[in-house]
Motif scaffolding. Structure first.
Motif, PDB file in Angstrom:
ATOM      1  N   LEU A 116      -4.168 -13.488  18.320  1.00  9.15           N
ATOM      2  CA  LEU A 116      -4.171 -14.163  17.027  1.00  9.15           C
ATOM      3  C   LEU A 116      -5.579 -14.437  16.532  1.00  9.15           C
ATOM      4  N   SER A 117      -6.444 -14.854  17.468  1.00  7.80           N
ATOM      5  CA  SER A 117      -7.784 -15.234  17.008  1.00  7.80           C
ATOM      6  C   SER A 117      -8.591 -14.013  16.572  1.00  7.80           C
ATOM      7  N   HIS A 118      -8.096 -12.832  16.917  1.00 10.18           N
ATOM      8  CA  HIS A 118      -8.781 -11.634  16.454  1.00 10.18           C
ATOM      9  C   HIS A 118      -8.177 -11.057  15.189  1.00 10.18           C
ATOM     10  N   ALA A 119      -7.127 -11.683  14.728  1.00 11.09           N
ATOM     11  CA  ALA A 119      -6.532 -11.233  13.471  1.00 11.09           C
ATOM     12  C   ALA A 119      -7.539 -11.489  12.344  1.00 11.09           C
ATOM     13  N   PRO A 120      -7.478 -10.678  11.275  1.00 11.65           N
ATOM     14  CA  PRO A 120      -8.500 -10.785  10.229  1.00 11.65           C
ATOM     15  C   PRO A 120      -8.490 -12.174   9.568  1.00 11.65           C
ATOM     16  N   GLY A 121      -9.679 -12.751   9.417  1.00  8.02           N
ATOM     17  CA  GLY A 121      -9.809 -14.011   8.679  1.00  8.02           C
ATOM     18  C   GLY A 121      -9.542 -15.259   9.467  1.00  8.02           C
ATOM     19  N   VAL A 122      -9.079 -15.130  10.705  1.00  8.37           N
ATOM     20  CA  VAL A 122      -8.755 -16.326  11.483  1.00  8.37           C
ATOM     21  C   VAL A 122     -10.047 -16.958  11.977  1.00  8.37           C
ATOM     22  N   THR A 123     -10.264 -18.245  11.687  1.00  8.77           N
ATOM     23  CA  THR A 123     -11.491 -18.899  12.121  1.00  8.77           C
ATOM     24  C   THR A 123     -11.257 -19.863  13.269  1.00  8.77           C
ATOM     25  N   ALA A 124     -10.043 -20.369  13.404  1.00  4.68           N
ATOM     26  CA  ALA A 124      -9.756 -21.256  14.527  1.00  4.68           C
ATOM     27  C   ALA A 124      -8.285 -21.174  14.863  1.00  4.68           C
ATOM     28  N   VAL A 125      -7.973 -21.323  16.131  1.00  4.42           N
ATOM     29  CA  VAL A 125      -6.585 -21.260  16.586  1.00  4.42           C
ATOM     30  C   VAL A 125      -6.338 -22.418  17.536  1.00  4.42           C
ATOM     31  N   GLN A 126      -5.214 -23.072  17.381  1.00  2.00           N
ATOM     32  CA  GLN A 126      -4.863 -24.159  18.300  1.00  2.00           C
ATOM     33  C   GLN A 126      -3.428 -23.940  18.749  1.00  2.00           C
ATOM     34  N   PRO A 127      -3.209 -23.801  20.054  1.00  2.00           N
ATOM     35  CA  PRO A 127      -1.856 -23.490  20.514  1.00  2.00           C
ATOM     36  C   PRO A 127      -0.972 -24.734  20.598  1.00  2.00           C
ATOM     37  N   TYR A 128       0.320 -24.533  20.566  1.00  2.00           N
ATOM     38  CA  TYR A 128       1.241 -25.635  20.849  1.00  2.00           C
ATOM     39  C   TYR A 128       2.442 -25.089  21.594  1.00  2.00           C
ATOM     40  N   ARG A 129       3.087 -25.996  22.308  1.00  2.00           N
ATOM     41  CA  ARG A 129       4.316 -25.637  23.002  1.00  2.00           C
ATOM     42  C   ARG A 129       5.364 -26.588  22.486  1.00  2.00           C
ATOM     43  N   ALA A 130       6.520 -26.080  22.118  1.00  2.00           N
ATOM     44  CA  ALA A 130       7.569 -26.969  21.627  1.00  2.00           C
ATOM     45  C   ALA A 130       8.875 -26.608  22.297  1.00  2.00           C
ATOM     46  N   VAL A 131       9.559 -27.619  22.841  1.00  2.00           N
ATOM     47  CA  VAL A 131      10.862 -27.349  23.460  1.00  2.00           C
ATOM     48  C   VAL A 131      11.873 -28.375  22.982  1.00  2.00           C
ATOM     49  N   PRO A 132      13.112 -27.898  22.825  1.00  2.00           N
ATOM     50  CA  PRO A 132      14.151 -28.875  22.494  1.00  2.00           C
ATOM     51  C   PRO A 132      14.465 -29.722  23.728  1.00  2.00           C
ATOM     52  N   ILE A 133      14.554 -31.017  23.547  1.00  2.00           N
ATOM     53  CA  ILE A 133      14.923 -31.873  24.682  1.00  2.00           C
ATOM     54  C   ILE A 133      15.970 -32.886  24.228  1.00  2.00           C
ATOM     55  N   ARG A 134      16.645 -33.416  25.208  1.00  2.00           N
ATOM     56  CA  ARG A 134      17.462 -34.595  24.939  1.00  2.00           C
ATOM     57  C   ARG A 134      16.721 -35.751  25.588  1.00  2.00           C
ATOM     58  N   LEU A 135      16.406 -36.754  24.768  1.00  2.00           N
ATOM     59  CA  LEU A 135      15.668 -37.905  25.253  1.00  2.00           C
ATOM     60  C   LEU A 135      16.682 -39.001  25.507  1.00  2.00           C
ATOM     61  N   ARG A 136      16.701 -39.532  26.710  1.00  2.00           N
ATOM     62  CA  ARG A 136      17.745 -40.485  27.044  1.00  2.00           C
ATOM     63  C   ARG A 136      17.125 -41.785  27.548  1.00  2.00           C
ATOM     64  N   TYR A 137      17.645 -42.896  27.062  1.00  2.00           N
ATOM     65  CA  TYR A 137      17.214 -44.188  27.596  1.00  2.00           C
ATOM     66  C   TYR A 137      18.451 -45.059  27.649  1.00  2.00           C
ATOM     67  N   GLY A 138      18.844 -45.459  28.846  1.00  2.00           N
ATOM     68  CA  GLY A 138      20.096 -46.198  28.998  1.00  2.00           C
ATOM     69  C   GLY A 138      21.225 -45.303  28.531  1.00  2.00           C
ATOM     70  N   HIS A 139      22.100 -45.811  27.668  1.00  2.00           N
ATOM     71  CA  HIS A 139      23.206 -44.977  27.208  1.00  2.00           C
ATOM     72  C   HIS A 139      22.890 -44.311  25.868  1.00  2.00           C
ATOM     73  N   LYS A 140      21.676 -44.538  25.371  1.00  2.00           N
ATOM     74  CA  LYS A 140      21.326 -43.925  24.075  1.00  2.00           C
ATOM     75  C   LYS A 140      20.526 -42.651  24.296  1.00  2.00           C
ATOM     76  N   SER A 141      20.839 -41.647  23.470  1.00  2.00           N
ATOM     77  CA  SER A 141      20.071 -40.423  23.613  1.00  2.00           C
ATOM     78  C   SER A 141      19.862 -39.790  22.252  1.00  2.00           C
ATOM     79  N   ARG A 142      18.939 -38.864  22.206  1.00  2.00           N
ATOM     80  CA  ARG A 142      18.557 -38.270  20.937  1.00  2.00           C
ATOM     81  C   ARG A 142      18.069 -36.852  21.193  1.00  2.00           C
ATOM     82  N   LEU A 143      18.482 -35.911  20.357  1.00  2.00           N
ATOM     83  CA  LEU A 143      17.952 -34.552  20.475  1.00  2.00           C
ATOM     84  C   LEU A 143      16.687 -34.458  19.640  1.00  2.00           C
ATOM     85  N   VAL A 144      15.592 -34.103  20.268  1.00  2.00           N
ATOM     86  CA  VAL A 144      14.357 -33.949  19.500  1.00  2.00           C
ATOM     87  C   VAL A 144      13.572 -32.755  20.025  1.00  2.00           C
TER      88      VAL A 144
END
Lengths: 788, 243
Positions: free
Chosen positions: A490-518
């Motif tokens: 990606l950083s060698h693609a034309p015009g790219v001056t900066a690249v910052q990677p990210y990782r994103a995964v779907p999770i279920r966040l649970r605390y006690g009996h409450k949970s949330r998909l994020v």
């Protein structure tokens, strides 16, 4: 037969018709906003319900990597499940003529046999998918309109690495995509994200999904226990890479729609309340004045033997007449505006039909509320009429006594000219009335501010989100996680001056009996492009281990910093870990969860892997870069900053603009009502005084100064007060309108204060000029001949 | 109706020629004034007598610049009032005319002194409010509001207010009409003092014939016409009038 008192009523009403109209229009504005807003919210709500019902919008949704078709039977055997529909859903990049950058298409499989069991689509133009035609595509109407597509047109998609031509055969609507939002986007962008329905066979062949599915939609029986059903579904899908089933309320489109409707509902209750409170005050003023001028007549009526009840009823009828007029005008206007507005919203939301229904309860509510407000306002004045003893009533009232208050000893007051002293004394002689007039103007101003503040709030959200937090030009999401080495490409693609990677995964966040998909985002610490910022713009530092959550997400699961929460990853090897919440931060948009990218990689039991990257690009090279990105096979989506900002403005802005426009109009009307009434009543009380001054050689201008100077003085006090009240109102609205989706920043721009003040001043000046014309018409001769 | 121009006369402050005023009240035509001539000379007191509806007030309103005649001319010195527009009439009232009304018409929110100051602030060469009030015998009441004054006192404040700008003309419409005789005499004395001190041409409407005794001339009206003009050879001081 009309009795003499009723004749008097009719003639008196005619005589003070200007005031009657002013009051009726304020009541009318209150009733109109009430009927309009409640009617609109009710209709939208019902239209949505009917739409969901008719097009069998599912109750539960879920995605899976690849599950065999025979699982369907087991899913439908779950207690509480009514219908199960399995589908193939994939996001692909699209190449559209005329669009430089790639767009994202969501391919959804549909049955070629008649209607869909769940999440049915409504074909608006063209036809449905035909059996045996793998390149047939039905596209969403919003997407079609954004590109001017008609059935018969075509575009290209990169499907599983192959460039394919898709033929548009139909244009459709779906309850599932009232709002269509691209993955990882915050707002809909119809130009760059479109929903495309294709035949199940075609998609199964393209993605190697024969006899399999990767998406489910389920409807529930009435007695189903949603949480139990979800648990059962997750248990069945887990082995096949299920990312967690979720309920309709968490479905993105529905979630958006619901928060919009909720917001309209908040406005619908707050605004009419202000109008009716002000109209109560105006009625009080007018009826008080009426009773004062009719002292002698009241005395006479009593002397003739009219009962107190008859006299009270006479004045109550005045109130009723004005309320009735306001109700008729307001209901008619409200019903009409409500229909128009609902129509606008129907188009905006692309509902296939509109149920506009104003049931009797809305009107009954309007009658009840406005009558109550009016009678409360008039009660005092009517009471005074009853209490007047006949003999006293027939004598003229004692001249109002004025006193030299503390103010008078101030040197500044001594320096004032006499007309200015008249203004000052008049204000302090009638402090309650002056205060209420001031309050009325202040309320109108606050109403304006609280309507216009939405627009500021949106700008602040944009600024925090896109100017400060997301400084990248382009966000790229990959179809599946890849080695960090992909960054080099990606950083060698034309015009790219900066690249910052990210990782994103779907999770279920649970605390006690409450949970949330994020989505849990793994971010680079001390990033320069895409930064984690709190609402005040402070950079949130990511700890070595542990989670950083947006405060609203922590609230949703009832957790606080320091608590250990369970993170169930819904991708890859699906590890389950207990992690500490290191910090929470305030945010305006979305429910966010972050950790360091390396910590996330470790959590996922994987090497240095990314899901996408943020890119800063040379503006001159952007066109080339966009074209390049279209051809990278693993790129699933590309989102551009400017288009995201525009989409944000359009989405939230458009829904608000219409309503805000009406409220600005009504606030102007309110100001006019208050100022006109005050000036008009002042004129009728002081006509004699002012005419005397004219006789003494004061010019019209000088006499108007005394009358209007008082209003100007009250307005001057009302303006800062209104700004404070308005700010308070904004605060109430911003807390009341908080949804899971966003929090409204409490920020009112200086230009908004300025604009609101100007609108109020214009209303003040117009009503002042109308009254001024009456000053010119004062009868100088009559005043000399009449007793006070 | 006189077509002849008014002869210039340094002492003639005000002159009206051939004044008619017709009101249309519904379908009835009311002839309030019918070809009336009227003069007011410097330093004199003229009393206008006549029953209700005889046209006294209409005449006073027209010469005071409050109303316009249907026909005829009014001259203030050498200026024709009947050609004035509203702005000029306002300036005329402001600079040259003092009014005293039956019902005082004081501003309740201003003290006695302030009511007078109301006029002195816009006059080119006024008497100080305290002096004007002293002239009418109210030196000790100057900081009282109208509600704290008796009827006679209020009327004297009104007189002080009317003369504080040193007007050339003082027009009084039933100034004692709302007062008992004792208080009325005090008010008349105040008018007399002003007339003497400033030489103000004073026109006074009344339907009380006794008051006419203090006048230099007595003009009687009836049915919108001048029925008689009498020179009063034996002018009485106001203090000696009784009714």
């Amino acid at each position: 037969m009309i009795g003499p008192l009723n004749r008097k009523l009719v003639r008196d009403l005619w005589h003070i018709r200007g005031l009657v109209i002013a009051i009726a229009s304020v009541i009318g504005a209150g009733v109109a906003t009430f009927v309009m807003s409640i009617g609109m919210v009710q209709s939208l709500d019902e239209t949505r319900t009917a739409y969901y019902e008719r097009y069998r919008f599912a109750d539960v949704f879920g995605a899976v990597k690849r599950a065999p078709e025979h699982l369907t039977r087991r899913l439908s055997e779950i207690d509480g499940v009514k219908t199960v529909a399995t589908r193939i859903v994939k996001d692909v990049t699209l190449d559209i003529a005329g669009l430089n950058e790639p767009a994202t298409g969501r391919l959804i499989s549909v049955s070629t046999l008649g209607r869909q069991a769940l999440n049915d689509i409504r074909i608006r133009r063209g036809r449905g998918i035909s059996h045996g035609r793998p390149d047939d595509a039905v596209i969403s109407e919003a997407f079609a309109e954004a590109h001017g597509f008609e059935p018969g047109d075509h575009f290209f998609a990169t499907i599983n690495g192959h460039r394919r031509r898709l033929d548009i055969v139909g244009i459709a609507l779906s309850p599932e995509y009232v709002y269509s939002i691209a993955p990882a986007a915050l707002m809909p962008d119809d130009k760059r994200f479109g929903v495309i329905w294709m035949s199940r066979e075609a998609l199964a062949a393209a993605f190697d999904m024969d006899g399999a599915f990767n998406d489910i939609a389920i409807s529930l029986l009435r007695n189903a226990v949603p949480r139990a059903v979800i648990a059962d579904i997750d248990r069945l899908l887990d082995p096949y890479g299920g990312t967690g089933a979720y309920l309709r309320r968490d479905q993105v489109s529905n979630w958006f729609l619901s928060s919009e409707i909720e917001q309209l509902r908040t406005m619908a209750t707050l605004i009419p309340t202000i109008f009716l409170a002000v109209s109560a005050f105006l009625l009080n003023m007018v009826i008080s004045r009426l009773v004062a001028t009719e002292r002698e007549q009241i005395g006479l009526l009593k002397a003739f033997g009219y009962t107190n009840a008859a006299i009270a009823w006479h004045y109550v009828k005045f109130i009723l007449a004005m309320v009735a007029l306001g109700l008729v005008l307001g209901s008619a206007a409200g019903a009409w505006l409500g229909r128009e507005l609902t129509e606008i919203y129907t188009q905006f939301y692309r509902f296939p039909f509109l149920y506009f229904r104003l049931d009797g309860s809305v009107f009954a509510g309007a009658v009840l509320i406005s009558l109550t407000a009016a009678l409360i306002g008039g009660a005092g004045a009517v009471g005074r009429a009853i209490r007047l003893p006949p003999a006293e009533a027939m004598a003229p009232p004692a001249p109002p006594t004025y006193r030299r208050g503390l103010l008078q000893s101030l040197p500044i007051v001594k320096a004032l000219d006499q007309p200015t002293r008249m203004i000052l004394r008049h204000v302090s002689r009638w402090p309650v009335r002056s205060a209420l007039t001031t309050l009325g103007i202040a309320l109108a101003l606050s109403l304006l501010l609280s309507s216009l503040f939405w627009l500021d709030a949106i700008e602040i959200m944009i600024d925090t989100q896109y100017e400060q937090a997301e400084r990248q030009d382009i966000t790229i999401s990959l179809t599946e996680a890849q080695s960090r080495r992909a960054i080099h490409a990606l950083s060698h693609a034309p015009g790219v001056t900066a690249v910052q990677p990210y990782r994103a995964v779907p999770i279920r966040l649970r605390y006690g009996h409450k949970s949330r998909l994020v989505t849990l985002t793994g971010a680079v610490p001390n990033a320069s492009l895409n930064r984690v910022l709190d609402a005040s713009g402070r950079a949130v530092s990511l700890p070595q281990e542990g989670l950083v959550l947006s405060a609203n997400l922590a609230d949703l699961i009832g957790a606080a910093p320091g608590d250990m929460v369970t993170v169930e990853v819904l991708e890859g090897r699906r590890p389950i870990r207990r992690l500490r919440i290191a910090e929470t931060f305030e945010t305006y948009l979305g429910t966010l969860a972050y950790m360091r990218i390396d910590a996330l990689n470790r959590l996922l039991l994987e090497g240095p892997t990314i899901s996408g990257a943020y890119i800063l690009a040379d503006p001159q090279m952007r066109k080339v870069l966009h074209r390049e990105l279209k051809d990278i096979p693993k790129v699933a989506g590309v989102s551009l900053r400017e288009t995201a900002i525009n989409a944000f403005r359009d989405t939230i802005g458009d829904t608000m603009n219409v309503v805000v426009g009406f409220y600005v109009l009504f606030a102007g009307l309110l100001t006019f009502g208050v100022v006109y009434n005050s000036a008009r009543i002042s004129l009728s009380e002081r006509g004699r005084e002012l005419a005397s001054l004219r006789v003494l050689g004061f010019t019209r201008f000088e006499v108007s100064y005394i009358l209007l100077g008082e209003l100007a003085a009250l307005t001057v006090i009302a303006l800062p007060l209104g700004c404070i009240l308005g700010y308070g109102l904004c605060w109430i609205i911003s807390s009341a309108a908080e949804t899971e989706l966003y929090r409204i920043p409490l920020y009112v721009d200086r230009t908004t204060f300025g604009f609101s003040i100007i609108v109020v001043l214009i209303a003040v000046i117009i009503s002042g000029l109308i009254v001024r014309r009456r000053v010119d018409g004062l009868d100088l001769i009559a005043v000399l001949k009449t007793r006070e | 109706m006189s077509e002849a121009p008014v002869a210039p006369d340094a002492k003639r402050t005000l002159s009206a020629r051939g004044l008619s005023k017709i009101y249309h009240s519904g379908e009835v035509i009311v002839r309030a004034l019918d070809n009336v001539d009227f003069d007011l000379f410097r330093g004199e007191i003229v009393v206008l007598l006549g029953p209700s509806g005889s046209g006294k007030s209409t005449l006073l309103n027209i010469v005071g610049g409050l109303d316009a005649p249907s026909k005829g001319q009014v001259f203030f010195k050498d200026q024709e009032l009947t050609r004035f527009n509203d702005r000029a009439l306002t300036a005329y009232r402001r600079d040259h005319v003092g009014f005293v009304f039956q019902f005082y018409n004081l501003i309740p929110s201003l003290t006695a002194a302030e009511n007078v100051a109301l006029v002195t602030e816009i006059a080119p060469d006024p008497v100080a409010p305290a002096d004007a009030l002293a002239l009418v015998g109210l030196a000790d009441r100057i900081h009282h509001f109208p509600a704290q004054l008796s009827g006679g006192e209020q009327q004297r404040v009104a007189i002080a207010r009317a003369i504080a700008k040193r007007p050339e003309i003082l027009l009084c419409d039933e100034p004692t009409g709302a007062l008992d005789s004792k208080t009325g005499v005090i008010v008349l004395e105040a008018l007399e003092t002003i007339n003497r001190e400033f030489g103000t041409a004073t026109a006074l409407i009344t339907h009380n014939a006794d008051i006419a005794k203090m006048a230099d001339r007595i003009v009687t009206l009836g049915d919108g016409r001048v029925t008689s003009v009498q020179e009063n050879e034996n002018r009485l001081p106001a203090a000696q009038i009784e009714w």
